[in-house]
Design a protein around this motif. Structure first.
Motif, short mmCIF file in Angstrom:
data_model
loop_
_atom_site.label_atom_id
_atom_site.label_comp_id
_atom_site.label_asym_id
_atom_site.label_seq_id
_atom_site.Cartn_x
_atom_site.Cartn_y
_atom_site.Cartn_z
N MET A 19 0.84 -1.19 0.00
CA MET A 19 0.00 0.00 0.00
C MET A 19 0.88 1.24 0.00
SD MET A 19 -2.92 -1.49 0.28
CE MET A 19 -3.77 -2.87 1.02
N SER A 20 0.79 2.06 -0.99
CA SER A 20 1.50 3.34 -0.92
C SER A 20 0.67 4.29 -0.08
CB SER A 20 1.69 3.93 -2.31
OG SER A 20 0.45 4.25 -2.88
N ALA A 21 1.31 5.31 0.46
CA ALA A 21 0.62 6.22 1.37
C ALA A 21 -0.62 6.81 0.72
CB ALA A 21 1.56 7.33 1.81
N CYS A 22 -0.51 7.14 -0.55
CA CYS A 22 -1.68 7.66 -1.26
C CYS A 22 -2.02 6.77 -2.42
CB CYS A 22 -1.43 9.08 -1.74
SG CYS A 22 -1.26 10.23 -0.38
N GLY A 23 -1.24 5.73 -2.62
CA GLY A 23 -1.59 4.71 -3.57
C GLY A 23 -1.43 5.07 -5.01
N GLY A 24 -0.89 6.22 -5.36
CA GLY A 24 -0.84 6.60 -6.76
C GLY A 24 -2.23 6.86 -7.26
N GLY A 25 -2.43 6.96 -8.58
CA GLY A 25 -3.78 7.12 -9.07
C GLY A 25 -3.84 7.62 -10.47
N SER A 26 -5.06 7.95 -10.90
CA SER A 26 -5.29 8.45 -12.24
C SER A 26 -5.20 9.96 -12.25
CB SER A 26 -6.68 8.01 -12.70
OG SER A 26 -7.65 8.67 -11.94
N GLU A 27 -5.33 10.54 -13.45
CA GLU A 27 -5.36 11.99 -13.54
C GLU A 27 -6.56 12.52 -12.77
OE1 GLU A 27 -3.05 13.70 -14.84
OE2 GLU A 27 -1.95 12.05 -15.74
N THR A 28 -6.39 13.64 -12.08
CA THR A 28 -7.50 14.19 -11.32
C THR A 28 -8.57 14.71 -12.26
OG1 THR A 28 -6.32 16.28 -11.24
CG2 THR A 28 -6.07 14.82 -9.36
N ASN A 29 -9.82 14.72 -11.79
CA ASN A 29 -10.92 15.19 -12.60
C ASN A 29 -10.82 16.69 -12.83
OD1 ASN A 29 -11.85 12.61 -12.63
ND2 ASN A 29 -13.46 12.93 -11.11
N ARG A 164 -3.99 2.76 -14.41
CA ARG A 164 -4.90 3.67 -13.73
C ARG A 164 -6.34 3.42 -14.16
NH1 ARG A 164 -1.27 9.19 -14.50
NH2 ARG A 164 0.70 8.24 -13.80
N PHE A 165 -7.25 3.77 -13.27
CA PHE A 165 -8.67 3.68 -13.61
C PHE A 165 -9.37 4.94 -13.11
CE2 PHE A 165 -8.14 1.55 -9.53
CZ PHE A 165 -9.20 2.02 -8.75
N GLU A 166 -10.49 5.26 -13.76
CA GLU A 166 -11.21 6.49 -13.48
C GLU A 166 -12.27 6.29 -12.40
OE1 GLU A 166 -10.51 9.40 -14.75
OE2 GLU A 166 -8.94 8.63 -16.08
N ILE A 176 -5.68 3.37 -9.05
CA ILE A 176 -4.60 2.61 -9.67
C ILE A 176 -4.68 1.16 -9.22
CG2 ILE A 176 -2.90 3.08 -7.85
CD1 ILE A 176 -0.79 3.29 -10.12
N SER A 177 -4.38 0.26 -10.13
CA SER A 177 -4.17 -1.14 -9.76
C SER A 177 -2.74 -1.49 -10.12
CB SER A 177 -5.15 -2.06 -10.51
OG SER A 177 -4.91 -2.01 -11.91
N PHE A 178 -2.10 -2.29 -9.27
CA PHE A 178 -0.71 -2.64 -9.54
C PHE A 178 -0.40 -4.02 -8.98
CE2 PHE A 178 -0.84 -0.17 -5.64
CZ PHE A 178 -0.01 -0.84 -4.75
N THR A 189 -3.00 -5.26 -6.04
CA THR A 189 -3.51 -4.21 -5.16
C THR A 189 -4.26 -3.16 -5.96
OG1 THR A 189 -1.71 -4.53 -3.58
CG2 THR A 189 -2.87 -2.43 -3.48
N TRP A 190 -5.37 -2.72 -5.39
CA TRP A 190 -6.22 -1.69 -5.99
C TRP A 190 -6.36 -0.55 -4.99
CZ3 TRP A 190 -8.99 -2.28 -10.77
CH2 TRP A 190 -8.75 -3.51 -11.40
N ASP A 191 -6.02 0.65 -5.42
CA ASP A 191 -6.15 1.85 -4.59
C ASP A 191 -7.10 2.82 -5.27
OD1 ASP A 191 -4.19 0.72 -3.05
OD2 ASP A 191 -2.66 2.22 -3.48
N ALA A 192 -8.00 3.40 -4.49
CA ALA A 192 -8.90 4.44 -5.00
C ALA A 192 -8.94 5.56 -3.97
CB ALA A 192 -10.30 3.88 -5.23
N GLY A 193 -8.81 6.79 -4.42
CA GLY A 193 -8.78 7.90 -3.48
C GLY A 193 -9.21 9.20 -4.09
N PHE A 194 -9.15 10.25 -3.27
CA PHE A 194 -9.58 11.58 -3.70
C PHE A 194 -8.98 12.60 -2.75
CE2 PHE A 194 -12.71 9.58 -0.98
CZ PHE A 194 -12.90 10.52 0.03
N ARG A 195 -9.03 13.86 -3.18
CA ARG A 195 -8.60 14.96 -2.33
C ARG A 195 -9.80 15.79 -1.90
NH1 ARG A 195 -6.14 19.21 -3.29
NH2 ARG A 195 -6.43 19.33 -5.55
N ARG A 196 -9.73 16.26 -0.67
CA ARG A 196 -10.62 17.30 -0.19
C ARG A 196 -9.70 18.44 0.27
NH1 ARG A 196 -13.78 14.88 -2.53
NH2 ARG A 196 -15.77 13.97 -1.85
N GLY A 197 -9.31 19.27 -0.67
CA GLY A 197 -8.36 20.32 -0.34
C GLY A 197 -7.03 19.74 0.08
N ARG A 198 -6.65 19.97 1.33
CA ARG A 198 -5.36 19.50 1.82
C ARG A 198 -5.43 18.10 2.44
NH1 ARG A 198 -3.97 21.28 7.40
NH2 ARG A 198 -5.88 21.85 8.50
N LEU A 199 -6.56 17.45 2.33
CA LEU A 199 -6.75 16.10 2.85
C LEU A 199 -6.80 15.10 1.70
CD1 LEU A 199 -7.42 14.18 5.27
CD2 LEU A 199 -9.84 14.64 4.76
#
Length: 433
Positions: A19-29, A164-166, A176-178, A189-199
């Motif tokens: 598990m990466s701390a933020c898991g990597g990911g796709s381009e932000t919306n 990456r996946f959307e 991201i899946s890796f 491993t599959w990671d899915a995440g998002f930002r809420r400002g600084r979180l």
């Protein structure tokens, strides 16, 4: 005492890198993240993670991984990223402030043997100084997964693939899946995440099979999003999921003595271990008849002392007299080198939940300090044949213990002797010898 040392090499800890701390990911919306500074209290982070029931039926009955759950330090975050050269200083300079994580994991790793089933389920909240710091951190994780694909990233793991996946229904999202290969075994491993400002909020699932989790990860991310928004808006009435009670001998459960000599000054340092190494956990622990100190290392991209080790811990026990230290040394040597040694060690490993087979134990040569002995314990696991090297050294009224974890055959005698001699030098210097 023997069982306590065996637990220092936890295979759940070996899997942290899944598990990466933020898991990597796709381009932000395209919808921008909030630009106002979010006011978030640290205790609110503990209300946001998903419970086992949220993760799905396969996680019912899977225990919380105490070593990887709760508030996290920069050393924990650095160890969890995919880039093996990341250090705690790198994480802090990136604007990171604090993290909270809740991880469920099966300590038996039975899914790897079966080739199917869950390994880990995790949700993590990472709070940064400002929006830009959080955005930049996510971008770095994305770039690292692209840059390191096909390479060995740490501890024998190879990042064999990532894609990456959307998540079209969540703003500022990433997915991201890796695949990570280790000694012929593969974790998906599959990671899915998002930002809420600084979180940054991330949910992760790791399996021993290649089941497509795109849809289920999108649903888990939406569930996590609702929890995060509910906490931030004050509409979610929730309490933090209770964590297991820390082991009584865990680092930090006791205070530094008021008078020297000080065991923390006797322990190995990151500089002793090698380039890129850092201390990931350290502190005083309650001792039965001694002042006890523990220090656990992330040993950097190349392993401890140049050997491709998986784990490294150094314990220091300061006794009130040389006789007391010598008595303990004789007792523990009797356990480890006696006729029942393999039975004692097998029971200790079995009690941790790890599946082991074909365990062997043999004394190995070492000559350091006033008294010393070393024991190599090897056993088959779902991750292949692994080893622990136990090194016990007495110098006057101090017993120093170095515990290595590695793939069978990877630890060289030169590494053991080099670190043991450095430990003896630190102990003698603090004792004023």
């Amino acid at each position: 005492m023997a069982a306590k040392q065996l637990f220092a090499f936890s295979l759940a800890a070996v899997l942290w890198i899944l598990m990466s701390a933020c898991g990597g990911g796709s381009e932000t919306n395209s919808t921008p993240a909030p630009t106002s500074m979010l006011v978030i209290n640290n205790d609110e982070l503990a209300l946001m993670p998903l419970a086992a029931t949220d993760l799905g039926g396969e996680f019912l009955g899977v225990p919380i991984d105490a070593s990887s759950s709760g508030y996290r330090k920069s050393a924990d975050v650095a160890e969890d990223t995919v880039d093996p050269s990341d250090s705690p200083a790198d994480i802090e300079s990136a604007g990171w402030l604090i993290s909270y994580e809740l991880r469920y994991s099966d300590p038996s790793l039975a899914a790897l043997d079966a080739g199917s089933g869950i390994l880990l389920g995790d949700s993590e909240l990472d709070l940064f100084r400002d929006d830009n710091s959080a955005r930049t951190f996510v971008d770095k994780q994305l770039a690292d997964f692209d840059r390191l694909k096909g390479q060995r990233v740490a501890g024998g793991f190879k990042l064999t693939d990532s894609s990456r996946f959307e998540q079209p229904s969540i703003d500022e999202s990433f997915g991201i899946s890796f695949k990570l290969d280790f000694n012929g075994k593969t974790a998906h491993t599959w990671d899915a995440g998002f930002r809420r400002g600084r979180l940054i909020a991330t949910v992760s699932v790791s399996r021993a099979d290649d089941r497509d989790l795109t849809n289920s990860m999108n649903e888990l991310a939406k569930t996590l999003s609702r929890r995060v928004d509910g906490v931030l808006q004050g509409t979610l009435q929730a309490t933090a999921i209770p964590l297991p009670t820390p082991k009584p001998d865990a680092p930090g459960q006791a205070s530094r003595p008021s008078d020297g000599p000080f065991p923390d000054s006797m322990a190995l340092t990151a500089e002793d271990v090698g380039s890129g190494a850092f201390v990931k956990d350290a502190g005083y622990a309650p001792g039965d008849k001694s002042i006890a100190y523990k220090r656990e290392f992330n040993h950097g991209p190349t392993g401890a002392g140049g050997s491709p080790t998986l784990s490294l811990e150094n314990d220091i026990d300061l006794y009130p007299s040389t006789d007391k230290a010598s008595g303990f040394f004789a007792a523990i040597k009797g356990v480890f080198t006696g006729p029942s040694a393999t039975d004692v060690i097998t029971r200790a490993l079995a009690s941790s939940g790890l599946q082991v087979r074909n365990l062997t134990a043999r004394e190995t040569a070492i000559s350091q300090g006033d008294e010393s002995f070393a024991l190599t314990v090897a056993y088959d696991t779902p991750l292949g044949r692994l080893e622990n090297e136990f090194v016990y050294i007495r110098v006057d009224r101090v017993v120093g213990i170095v515990l290595f974890g590695e793939l069978a055959g990877d630890l060289t005698p030169q590494t053991v002797e080099s670190l043991a001699s450095k430990l003896v030098a630190h102990i003698r210097a603090e004792l004023g010898e």
